[in-house]
Design an enzyme around this catalytic site. Structure first.
Site, PDB file in Angstrom:
ATOM      1  N   ASP A 136       0.908  -1.367   0.373  1.00 38.96           N
ATOM      2  CA  ASP A 136       0.397  -0.190   0.144  1.00 38.96           C
ATOM      3  C   ASP A 136       0.558   1.727   0.275  1.00 38.96           C
ATOM      4  O   ASP A 136       1.365   1.633   0.541  1.00 38.96           O
ATOM      5  CB  ASP A 136      -0.898   0.049   1.275  1.00 38.96           C
ATOM      6  CG  ASP A 136      -1.740  -1.163   0.855  1.00 38.96           C
ATOM      7  OD1 ASP A 136      -2.323  -1.819   0.379  1.00 38.96           O
ATOM      8  OD2 ASP A 136      -2.803  -1.452   1.457  1.00 38.96           O
ATOM      9  N   GLU A 165     -10.537 -10.309  -4.377  1.00 39.11           N
ATOM     10  CA  GLU A 165      -9.206  -9.688  -5.208  1.00 39.11           C
ATOM     11  C   GLU A 165      -7.774 -10.741  -5.438  1.00 39.11           C
ATOM     12  O   GLU A 165      -6.922  -9.553  -6.626  1.00 39.11           O
ATOM     13  CB  GLU A 165      -8.020  -8.131  -4.110  1.00 39.11           C
ATOM     14  CG  GLU A 165      -8.922  -7.380  -2.936  1.00 39.11           C
ATOM     15  CD  GLU A 165      -8.322  -6.416  -2.913  1.00 39.11           C
ATOM     16  OE1 GLU A 165      -8.203  -5.649  -2.760  1.00 39.11           O
ATOM     17  OE2 GLU A 165      -7.092  -7.152  -2.181  1.00 39.11           O
ATOM     18  N   THR A 188     -21.313  -6.505   7.836  1.00 37.91           N
ATOM     19  CA  THR A 188     -20.871  -5.482   8.699  1.00 37.91           C
ATOM     20  C   THR A 188     -21.194  -4.445   8.333  1.00 37.91           C
ATOM     21  O   THR A 188     -20.993  -3.399   7.080  1.00 37.91           O
ATOM     22  CB  THR A 188     -19.380  -5.409   8.184  1.00 37.91           C
ATOM     23  OG1 THR A 188     -18.894  -5.356   7.029  1.00 37.91           O
ATOM     24  CG2 THR A 188     -18.847  -6.722   9.007  1.00 37.91           C
ATOM     25  N   GLY A 248      -6.457 -10.291   1.302  1.00 35.58           N
ATOM     26  CA  GLY A 248      -6.063 -11.545   1.767  1.00 35.58           C
ATOM     27  C   GLY A 248      -4.661 -11.694   2.625  1.00 35.58           C
ATOM     28  O   GLY A 248      -4.728 -12.291   3.655  1.00 35.58           O
ATOM     29  N   ALA A 249      -3.614 -10.963   2.843  1.00 37.27           N
ATOM     30  CA  ALA A 249      -2.826 -10.669   3.314  1.00 37.27           C
ATOM     31  C   ALA A 249      -3.226 -10.324   4.414  1.00 37.27           C
ATOM     32  O   ALA A 249      -2.891 -11.035   6.105  1.00 37.27           O
ATOM     33  CB  ALA A 249      -1.291  -9.885   2.985  1.00 37.27           C
ATOM     34  N   THR A 301      -9.035   2.058   6.552  1.00 34.78           N
ATOM     35  CA  THR A 301      -8.545   0.939   6.137  1.00 34.78           C
ATOM     36  C   THR A 301      -7.839  -0.435   7.011  1.00 34.78           C
ATOM     37  O   THR A 301      -7.320  -0.624   7.883  1.00 34.78           O
ATOM     38  CB  THR A 301      -7.055   1.101   5.423  1.00 34.78           C
ATOM     39  OG1 THR A 301      -7.040   1.925   4.856  1.00 34.78           O
ATOM     40  CG2 THR A 301      -6.671  -0.187   3.640  1.00 34.78           C
ATOM     41  N   ALA A 302      -9.152  -1.829   5.654  1.00 31.68           N
ATOM     42  CA  ALA A 302      -8.087  -3.651   6.458  1.00 31.68           C
ATOM     43  C   ALA A 302      -9.147  -3.188   7.714  1.00 31.68           C
ATOM     44  O   ALA A 302      -9.552  -4.292   7.864  1.00 31.68           O
ATOM     45  CB  ALA A 302      -7.098  -3.331   6.570  1.00 31.68           C
ATOM     46  N   ALA A 303     -10.385  -2.297   7.929  1.00 35.74           N
ATOM     47  CA  ALA A 303     -11.197  -2.983   9.455  1.00 35.74           C
ATOM     48  C   ALA A 303     -12.087  -4.325   8.923  1.00 35.74           C
ATOM     49  O   ALA A 303     -11.839  -5.253  10.260  1.00 35.74           O
ATOM     50  CB  ALA A 303     -11.735  -1.670   9.927  1.00 35.74           C
ATOM     51  N   GLY A 304     -12.102  -4.622   7.790  1.00 37.24           N
ATOM     52  CA  GLY A 304     -13.698  -5.456   7.254  1.00 37.24           C
ATOM     53  C   GLY A 304     -12.183  -6.823   6.879  1.00 37.24           C
ATOM     54  O   GLY A 304     -13.025  -7.744   7.258  1.00 37.24           O
ATOM     55  N   ASP A 305     -10.837  -6.440   6.957  1.00 39.15           N
ATOM     56  CA  ASP A 305     -10.092  -7.420   6.568  1.00 39.15           C
ATOM     57  C   ASP A 305     -10.283  -8.698   7.479  1.00 39.15           C
ATOM     58  O   ASP A 305      -9.962  -9.188   8.330  1.00 39.15           O
ATOM     59  CB  ASP A 305      -8.916  -7.784   6.163  1.00 39.15           C
ATOM     60  CG  ASP A 305      -9.220  -6.662   4.653  1.00 39.15           C
ATOM     61  OD1 ASP A 305      -9.808  -6.533   4.114  1.00 39.15           O
ATOM     62  OD2 ASP A 305      -7.988  -5.854   4.152  1.00 39.15           O
ATOM     63  N   GLY A 341      -2.666   2.392   8.455  1.00 42.67           N
ATOM     64  CA  GLY A 341      -2.167   1.512   7.179  1.00 42.67           C
ATOM     65  C   GLY A 341      -2.688  -0.031   7.667  1.00 42.67           C
ATOM     66  O   GLY A 341      -3.520  -0.256   8.420  1.00 42.67           O
TER      67      GLY A 341
HETATM   68  O1  RIB Z   1      -8.925  -3.681   2.244  1.00 41.90           O
HETATM   69  C1  RIB Z   1      -7.704  -3.344   2.472  1.00 41.90           C
HETATM   70  C2  RIB Z   1      -6.951  -2.631   1.272  1.00 41.90           C
HETATM   71  O2  RIB Z   1      -7.663  -3.146  -0.005  1.00 41.90           O
HETATM   72  C3  RIB Z   1      -5.225  -2.204   1.160  1.00 41.90           C
HETATM   73  O3  RIB Z   1      -4.577  -3.116   1.959  1.00 41.90           O
HETATM   74  C4  RIB Z   1      -4.428  -2.513   0.203  1.00 41.90           C
HETATM   75  O4  RIB Z   1      -4.327  -3.082  -0.503  1.00 41.90           O
HETATM   76  C5  RIB Z   1      -6.303  -3.143  -0.988  1.00 41.90           C
HETATM   77  O5  RIB Z   1      -6.439  -4.422  -1.619  1.00 41.90           O
END
Ligand code: RIB
Length: 327
Positions: free
Chosen positions: A15, A142, A222, A43-44, A252-256, A291
């Site tokens: 990112d 993705e 969510t 995914g990561a 960013t990434a809260a859902g992940d 981040g």
């Molecule tokens: O969900 C957040 C992510 O979406 C970021 O880290 C970015 O790389 C995108 O894939």
């Protein structure tokens, strides 16, 4: 407690983040931003969230044979993730995401998929054993849809719980939805998948019912700072669960993080309501830092945060009684 055993299949990106007062409109240039680089990719992020929440985690992904791929791989190793199912593609670059984060903590993301788009069903199938030996397979969108669909089929056949986070939003084939145990859309994704605009508890319920009709066992919508709505076919559970107050720096990434933590909690044997509270806590912690992967909390932090929260009222909706089993 036995460690949860999770396999995540999905994307890895680097990112490139610009913090700026607001998200620019089309054709607009804004000055005064602050740049940083962080590991990301849905995914990561999910794999790192699962590992930091305490699961034994393996990640199926494709990286480019480049410096950004090396950096991503080193990060996974540092988090104790099993990287044996990560392949490298010499012909394409590793995934990159350009992210604008506003002062209010909102974001706008564009992704150059690169090697993520080269995770074909044929490559994924070499990881079938890694899918079959997990308690739970976690995926997002993705990487190519045929790969996600094929992996879901392998998992379902092997009795592995499939959690699909349908992000970024896209329509899904009915055959894939039938193999999904838990679907975790946000409001926008839910609307695209079933046509119901999610604005409140009643419409969340309507959307969840429509998605369950398509073959999904459990739907968790969510709702950002409004928490999550859960509907479960088997138990009859229907409930809105609030999230925890948190000062948003970057969502960013809260859902992940929610998805990775949810998988761990369920694999550890927590019921749906407790698992969602655990996932909400992990996601709340993640929005307080900038981040994607730098913001993902570890188990100690999640447990400490949860311990400070008010306990939830017990579920009002009586769960459907299941018939006693004949002996
Ligand atoms: O969900 C957040 C992510 O979406 C970021 O880290 C970015 O790389 C995108 O894939």
């Amino acid at each position: 407690m036995k460690k949860a055993n999770i396999t995540v299949l999905g994307s890895s990106n680097t990112d490139m983040i610009v913090q700026i007062q607001r998200i620019p409109g089309p054709g607009e240039t804004l000055l005064g931003g602050k740049f940083s680089q962080a590991a990301g990719g849905k995914g990561a992020n999910q794999a790192v969230a699962a590992a930091r929440a305490g699961a034994s985690t393996r990640f199926i992904a494709r990286l480019g044979a480049d410096m950004l791929g090396d950096q991503a791989l080193a990060g996974f190793v540092k988090d104790g993730i099993d990287v044996s199912q990560i392949t490298r593609d010499p012909k394409v670059a590793s995934g990159v995401a350009l992210i604008n984060v506003s002062t209010a903590g909102e974001n706008a993301i564009t992704v150059a998929s690169g090697a993520n788009a080269a995770l074909t069903p044929a490559i994924m199938k070499k990881s079938a054993a890694a899918i079959k030996k997990a308690q739970c397979l976690v995926m997002q969108l993705e990487t190519p849809l045929p790969t996600v669909a094929a992996a879901a089929q392998i998992a379902k056949k092997a009795g592995v719980k499939v959690i699909l986070n349908p992000a970024p939003a896209q329509k899904l084939p009915p055959a894939l939805l039938k193999n999904v145990d838990i679907l975790t859309p946000n409001e926008h994704e839910a609307r695209l998948l079933c046509g119901v605009a999610v604005t409140d508890e009643a419409s969340s319920k309507k959307a969840a019912e429509a998605l369950m009709k398509k073959g999904v066992g459990t739907v968790i919508i969510t709702l950002g700072k409004e928490g999550a709505y859960v509907a479960d076919k088997q138990t009859g559970l229907r409930r809105h669960l609030p999230t925890y107050p948190a000062k948003r720096v970057d969502s960013t990434a809260a859902g992940d993080v929610f998805n990775g933590a949810l998988a761990v909690a369920l694999a550890e044997g927590k019921d749906l309501v407790d698992a969602i509270c655990f996932a909400n806590a992990a996601a709340s912690l993640s929005i307080m830092k900038l981040g994607a992967q730098p913001s993902i909390p570890c188990r100690k932090q999640i447990d400490a945060f949860l311990a400070k929260q008010k306990p939830l009222a017990p579920t009002k909706t009586a769960a459907k009684k299941t018939k006693p089993r004949k002996r």
